[in-house]
Design a protein around this motif. Structure first.
Motif, PDB file in Angstrom:
ATOM      1  N   ALA A 141       1.396  -1.068  -0.046  1.00 37.89           N
ATOM      2  CA  ALA A 141       0.075  -0.177   0.013  1.00 37.89           C
ATOM      3  C   ALA A 141       0.862   0.985   0.325  1.00 37.89           C
ATOM      4  N   THR A 142       0.678   2.415  -0.929  1.00 39.99           N
ATOM      5  CA  THR A 142       0.765   3.409  -0.696  1.00 39.99           C
ATOM      6  C   THR A 142      -0.060   4.323  -0.439  1.00 39.99           C
ATOM      7  N   PRO A 143       0.669   6.009  -0.418  1.00 40.06           N
ATOM      8  CA  PRO A 143      -0.225   6.886   0.560  1.00 40.06           C
ATOM      9  C   PRO A 143      -0.769   7.545  -0.555  1.00 40.06           C
ATOM     10  N   PHE A 144      -1.044   7.358  -1.966  1.00 38.46           N
ATOM     11  CA  PHE A 144      -1.695   7.556  -2.629  1.00 38.46           C
ATOM     12  C   PHE A 144      -3.059   6.984  -2.920  1.00 38.46           C
ATOM     13  N   LEU A 145      -4.400   7.532  -2.355  1.00 42.26           N
ATOM     14  CA  LEU A 145      -5.510   7.025  -2.542  1.00 42.26           C
ATOM     15  C   LEU A 145      -5.434   7.034  -4.173  1.00 42.26           C
ATOM     16  N   THR A 146      -5.410   8.227  -4.880  1.00 41.42           N
ATOM     17  CA  THR A 146      -5.653   8.298  -6.775  1.00 41.42           C
ATOM     18  C   THR A 146      -4.291   8.251  -7.025  1.00 41.42           C
ATOM     19  N   THR A 147      -4.068   7.289  -8.635  1.00 40.88           N
ATOM     20  CA  THR A 147      -2.948   6.446  -8.676  1.00 40.88           C
ATOM     21  C   THR A 147      -2.678   6.482 -10.302  1.00 40.88           C
ATOM     22  N   PRO A 166      -4.901  12.664 -10.924  1.00 43.67           N
ATOM     23  CA  PRO A 166      -4.307  11.051  -9.449  1.00 43.67           C
ATOM     24  C   PRO A 166      -3.077  11.941  -9.275  1.00 43.67           C
ATOM     25  N   VAL A 167      -3.566  11.908  -7.365  1.00 45.41           N
ATOM     26  CA  VAL A 167      -2.691  12.690  -6.749  1.00 45.41           C
ATOM     27  C   VAL A 167      -0.996  12.165  -6.728  1.00 45.41           C
ATOM     28  N   ASP A 168      -0.500  11.240  -6.616  1.00 48.37           N
ATOM     29  CA  ASP A 168       0.427  10.654  -7.269  1.00 48.37           C
ATOM     30  C   ASP A 168       1.332  11.853  -8.719  1.00 48.37           C
ATOM     31  N   ALA A 169       0.509  11.540  -9.153  1.00 50.94           N
ATOM     32  CA  ALA A 169       1.506  12.034 -10.253  1.00 50.94           C
ATOM     33  C   ALA A 169       0.743  13.998 -10.587  1.00 50.94           C
ATOM     34  N   TRP A 170       0.590  14.730  -9.845  1.00 51.97           N
ATOM     35  CA  TRP A 170       0.279  15.822  -9.482  1.00 51.97           C
ATOM     36  C   TRP A 170       0.376  16.390  -8.492  1.00 51.97           C
ATOM     37  N   TYR A 171       1.620  15.689  -7.404  1.00 56.00           N
ATOM     38  CA  TYR A 171       1.377  16.370  -5.831  1.00 56.00           C
ATOM     39  C   TYR A 171       2.327  17.254  -6.039  1.00 56.00           C
ATOM     40  N   GLU A 172       3.417  17.338  -7.048  1.00 58.24           N
ATOM     41  CA  GLU A 172       4.562  17.731  -7.119  1.00 58.24           C
ATOM     42  C   GLU A 172       4.306  19.320  -7.718  1.00 58.24           C
ATOM     43  N   ARG A 173       3.323  19.256  -8.888  1.00 58.03           N
ATOM     44  CA  ARG A 173       2.838  20.661  -9.586  1.00 58.03           C
ATOM     45  C   ARG A 173       2.097  21.360  -8.751  1.00 58.03           C
ATOM     46  N   VAL A 174       2.006  21.080  -7.686  1.00 59.98           N
ATOM     47  CA  VAL A 174       0.981  21.704  -6.403  1.00 59.98           C
ATOM     48  C   VAL A 174       1.828  22.246  -5.283  1.00 59.98           C
ATOM     49  N   ALA A 175       3.121  21.118  -4.756  1.00 56.96           N
ATOM     50  CA  ALA A 175       4.228  21.814  -4.321  1.00 56.96           C
ATOM     51  C   ALA A 175       4.674  22.781  -4.755  1.00 56.96           C
ATOM     52  N   ARG A 176       4.740  22.688  -6.211  1.00 53.91           N
ATOM     53  CA  ARG A 176       5.681  23.800  -6.504  1.00 53.91           C
ATOM     54  C   ARG A 176       5.330  25.601  -6.549  1.00 53.91           C
ATOM     55  N   ARG A 177       3.107  24.828  -6.269  1.00 53.72           N
ATOM     56  CA  ARG A 177       2.750  26.537  -6.405  1.00 53.72           C
ATOM     57  C   ARG A 177       2.606  26.904  -5.090  1.00 53.72           C
ATOM     58  N   ASP A 233     -13.180  11.362 -10.412  1.00 52.38           N
ATOM     59  CA  ASP A 233     -14.520  11.351 -10.663  1.00 52.38           C
ATOM     60  C   ASP A 233     -15.032  12.181 -11.645  1.00 52.38           C
ATOM     61  N   GLY A 234     -14.641  13.694 -11.900  1.00 51.70           N
ATOM     62  CA  GLY A 234     -14.489  14.697 -12.257  1.00 51.70           C
ATOM     63  C   GLY A 234     -15.581  15.543 -12.216  1.00 51.70           C
ATOM     64  N   LEU A 235     -15.782  15.482 -10.655  1.00 47.07           N
ATOM     65  CA  LEU A 235     -16.792  16.659 -10.247  1.00 47.07           C
ATOM     66  C   LEU A 235     -16.000  17.677  -9.475  1.00 47.07           C
ATOM     67  N   PRO A 251      -9.938  26.674 -11.121  1.00 52.08           N
ATOM     68  CA  PRO A 251     -10.988  25.030 -10.793  1.00 52.08           C
ATOM     69  C   PRO A 251     -10.089  24.254  -9.508  1.00 52.08           C
ATOM     70  N   LYS A 252     -11.588  24.177  -9.304  1.00 54.62           N
ATOM     71  CA  LYS A 252     -11.314  22.135  -8.487  1.00 54.62           C
ATOM     72  C   LYS A 252     -12.438  20.983  -9.775  1.00 54.62           C
ATOM     73  N   SER A 253     -10.518  20.636 -10.371  1.00 52.89           N
ATOM     74  CA  SER A 253     -10.934  20.116 -11.801  1.00 52.89           C
ATOM     75  C   SER A 253     -12.149  18.312 -10.632  1.00 52.89           C
ATOM     76  N   ASN A 254     -11.951  17.644  -9.533  1.00 56.50           N
ATOM     77  CA  ASN A 254     -12.246  16.913  -8.986  1.00 56.50           C
ATOM     78  C   ASN A 254     -12.115  17.199  -7.642  1.00 56.50           C
ATOM     79  N   TRP A 255     -13.277  15.941  -6.790  1.00 59.98           N
ATOM     80  CA  TRP A 255     -13.688  15.910  -5.868  1.00 59.98           C
ATOM     81  C   TRP A 255     -13.826  17.280  -4.869  1.00 59.98           C
ATOM     82  N   ALA A 256     -14.207  18.049  -5.536  1.00 58.80           N
ATOM     83  CA  ALA A 256     -15.290  19.302  -5.448  1.00 58.80           C
ATOM     84  C   ALA A 256     -16.746  18.915  -4.556  1.00 58.80           C
TER      85      ALA A 256
END
Length: 475
Positions: free
Chosen positions: A133-139, A294-305, A380-382, A390-395
């Motif tokens: 198991a990893t800490p990434f809930l979406t991968t 997915p958080v595993d693919a995007w966390y770095e870019r968000v951390a940079r912001r 989920d596109g919510l 925007p917030k693209s998912n889980w809004a």
């Protein structure tokens, strides 16, 4: 009787790259020494503290997106004439093409081809690899990891190295390369010279404030190494290589960023749950899409912001709806409790952000949440509607107390800029020729530019460490 300082191969650093280099060289029949700044109890650099995720779908196969993602990293706008030249036979390349700071397809191909055999070799020394198991809930990809994490790698490879006759010199910092007749013949250390062909595997420069300021400006003060091992990475390997005339690769303006709780001293005290809430800065305003994928693919870019905000900090804010996210706590790696309040005004006071701005931010966000099926473990596109950013998912609206927040900074997992090497782990000089007697592997070598291809750093350290040790032993 004094210790001998004459070896065939001298390895600087004892993380996964240094240990695989030392063991590989010893198994090739070389007399090997390892110079390590830390004590034995803290040896291993970043490897000791990481979970060592590996971008593999099995122990023998890299992930389906492995080469595509590495080669797809945005590297700026290189000269088209040099890129065309790079398609021709390598022997015909000009020096500018040989030293071009882009990802070398041959290096990527070598990494992909040798990943499985290298893990099998390490497994032969007592390390098990599993899909845990990893800490990434979406991968977005597949991963393996060593059972016991990076510490298991350090312990097993160190023991194997000792059994193979490797000499370990702990609390021995490398200072300079010894160069004679244009060939590297050893290393000057704080405890005397060590003679032999050299493999530099001593990490990046995230533990050196001066180099962080040199390459990252004032923003270098807003980050810190993600784990204790990074504080030992002072950048001497980079400086020694540059002094010997090495070319560079990787983006010196960036580092691998991970979103962590600055209150915690735990290794990798990451907050990977932020996509399920909102992120606000010190001004109480949102500034990024918290959930583009997915958080595993995007966390770095968000951390940079986050890093680009005032004081390099932001706050992830959740309401009681966090309880609807299965295994939510797995995505919170800090040992510090959330900052909690029964209303937003009280939360703003505790965070020391403007209460009116936070109230306006949350109200605008809530109004833009349009409802729909909430599926927290998949994209989920919510999405919000009519909101910038925007917030693209889980809004989902933030309305139910208690309200909880975690501070987040962008920690420095490792620096991107480093020495340029070829697919044989040889360090190339500024004319694109191998520097005789000098090899390098791991985080010291430049490979990443705009975005880190997740779960490849330990793998490239192991693969090219093994190659570097074997090549150095052969001379």
């Amino acid at each position: 009787m004094s210790e001998s300082n004459e070896f065939d191969v001298v390895v600087v650093g004892s993380g996964v790259a240094g240990l695989t280099a030392a063991l590989s060289a010893a198994e090739s029949g070389a007399r090997v020494a390892v110079a390590e700044r830390a004590s034995r109890a803290e040896s291993g650099g970043n490897t000791r503290y990481t979970e060592a995720f590996l971008r593999m779908k099995s122990i023998d196969e890299v992930s389906d997106d492995f080469e595509e993602t590495l080669l797809g990293d945005f590297m700026g706008h290189p000269d088209p004439s040099l890129m065309v030249e790079s398609l021709r036979d390598r022997a015909s390349w000009s020096p500018p093409t040989r030293t071009l700071s882009v990802i070398d397809p041959d290096v990527v191909a070598t990494l992909a081809e040798n990943a499985g055999p290298t893990l099998r070799w390490i497994a032969g020394h007592g390390v098990r690899f599993e899909a845990l198991a990893t800490p990434f809930l979406t991968t977005s990809t597949t991963r393996l990891m060593p059972v016991g994490g990076g510490l298991a790698l350090v312990e097993a490879l160190t023991a194997a190295g000792e059994q193979a006759g490797v000499t370990f010199r702990y609390e021995t910092s490398a200072r300079a390369l010894i160069v004679e007749d244009s060939q590297v013949t050893g290393v000057r250390t704080a405890r005397g010279d060590l003679r032999g062909r050299v493999v530099l595997a001593c990490g990046g420069y995230e533990g050196n404030p001066e180099l962080m300021a040199r390459y990252h400006g004032r923003g270098g003060r807003h980050t810190r190494p993600v784990a204790r091992g990074g504080h030992y990475n002072k950048g001497e390997g980079l400086l020694m290589g540059l002094a010997a005339g090495a070319a560079t690769a990787g983006d010196f303006a960036l580092f691998h960023a991970e979103p962590v709780d600055p209150r915690s001293g735990q290794p990798e005290a990451a907050i990977f749950a932020f996509p399920y809430g909102i992120l606000v800065n010190r001004e109480g305003r949102r500034f990024t899409d918290e959930a583009p994928g997915p958080v595993d693919a995007w966390y770095e870019r968000v951390a940079r912001r986050i890093h680009a905000q005032t004081d390099g900090i932001a706050y992830a804010i959740f309401d009681a709806g966090w309880a609807d996210v299965p295994n939510f706590s797995a995505a919170i790696r800090t040992d510090q409790p959330p900052i909690e309040a029964d209303d937003l005004a009280s939360l703003a006071a505790k965070l020391e952000v403007p209460a009116d701005a936070l109230a306006e931010t949350v109200a605008a966000y809530n109004e833009a949440c349009v409802g729909g099926e909430y599926r927290p473990l998949e994209v989920d596109g919510l999405a919000t509607r009519g909101l910038t950013p925007p917030k693209s998912n889980w809004a989902r609206p933030i309305v139910n107390a208690p309200f909880r927040a975690y501070p987040i900074i962008a920690s420095n997992v490792f620096t991107f800029g480093g020495l340029k090497t070829d697919d044989g782990a040889r360090v190339l000089d500024v004319d694109g020729d191998p520097i005789p007697g000098l090899y390098a592997a791991g985080e010291l070598t430049g490979m990443y530019y705009t975005n880190y291809t997740g779960s490849t750093s330990v793998l490239r350290g192991a693969v090219f460490g093994r190659i570097a040790g074997r090549r150095a032993a052969q001379g």
